[in-house]
Design an enzyme around this catalytic site. Structure first.
Site, short mmCIF file in Angstrom:
data_model
loop_
_atom_site.label_atom_id
_atom_site.label_comp_id
_atom_site.label_asym_id
_atom_site.label_seq_id
_atom_site.Cartn_x
_atom_site.Cartn_y
_atom_site.Cartn_z
N ASP A 11 0.73 -0.83 -0.37
CA ASP A 11 -0.03 -0.41 0.05
C ASP A 11 1.24 1.30 0.12
O ASP A 11 1.77 1.18 -0.12
CB ASP A 11 -1.01 -0.03 1.37
CG ASP A 11 -1.84 1.03 1.60
OD1 ASP A 11 -2.68 1.47 0.66
OD2 ASP A 11 -1.69 1.76 2.74
N ASP A 13 0.05 5.38 0.74
CA ASP A 13 -0.56 6.06 2.03
C ASP A 13 -0.15 4.77 3.08
O ASP A 13 -1.44 4.53 3.27
CB ASP A 13 -1.63 6.96 1.63
CG ASP A 13 -1.67 8.06 0.86
OD1 ASP A 13 -0.49 8.29 0.70
OD2 ASP A 13 -2.15 7.53 -0.22
#
Length: 216
Positions: A11, A13
């Site tokens: 991922d 952020d």
């Protein structure tokens, strides 16, 4: 504990970078523009979900496309304002990985993800963004697509996430999951391994793949 993998799926952020300051600024402004009260906004889970799904939870369907375009513009324009920075361990870990062994899998649009990644000098060969999928996290589609792009069996992939929705997506895809406590408490995260951030891990690239261990 050693985790053996063929590919590492990150991922963005809250995992590789932090853009919380930018997100707070932009979404607060967006909510005001669209007349959304603080109480309404507070009931919606923001982190780890595509903007289109968040907007759909808060606004009439006919307003959603315009509202999604607006938040994307606000966030892209805010990137140069210093709201994005690398999280601990990101650069050291990515620097040792061959380009074909990892991907970024984000709920952001490609335009926004590339702006944030470029700001901190991360250039993934493989990037799966909101534009590429029909169902966002917690659906497994984004991570399954990343595995397919890399040509790796999902069972041989490791997902790195900070949000419950992303971890759920990784588990649903049949992948090993590593949770980072950068945006949530450990008790909120269900994963095969939970660490503070990427600096807690070391990786060894071999002919057979990548070995991931927790630093002593």
């Amino acid at each position: 504990m050693t985790i053996h993998a063929q590919a590492l799926l990150f991922d963005n952020d809250g995992t590789l970078v932090s853009s919380l300051a930018s997100v707070d600024r932009c979404w607060t402004r967006w909510a005001v523009e669209y007349g959304i009260t603080a109480e309404e906004f507070g009931r919606v889970e923001l982190h780890g979900r595509p903007a289109a799904e968040i907007a759909a939870d808060l606004l009439p369907a006919d307003v959603v496309p315009e509202a999604v375009a607006r938040i994307e513009l606000l966030e892209v324009e805010d990137v140069p304002n210093g709201g994005v920075h690398l999280l601990p361990g990101t650069k050291a870990l990515l620097d040792v990985l061959p380009a074909e062994r990892w991907a970024v899998v984000t709920s952001a649009t490609r335009r926004l993800a590339e702006a944030r990644l470029d700001a901190v000098g991360i250039l993934p060969k493989t990037l799966i963004a909101a534009d590429d999928i029909t169902r966002g996290k917690p659906d497994p589609e984004p991570y399954l697509l990343a595995a397919r792009e890399l040509g790796v069996d999902p069972a041989r992939c490791v997902v790195f996430e900070d949000a419950p929705a992303g971890l759920q997506a990784g588990r649903a895809a049949g992948m090993t999951t590593v949770a980072l406590t950068t945006t949530h408490e450990a008790h909120e995260l269900t994963a095969d391994l939970v660490v503070e951030d990427l600096s807690a891990l070391s990786v060894l690239v071999t002919d057979a793949g990548v070995d991931i261990t927790v630093r002593g």
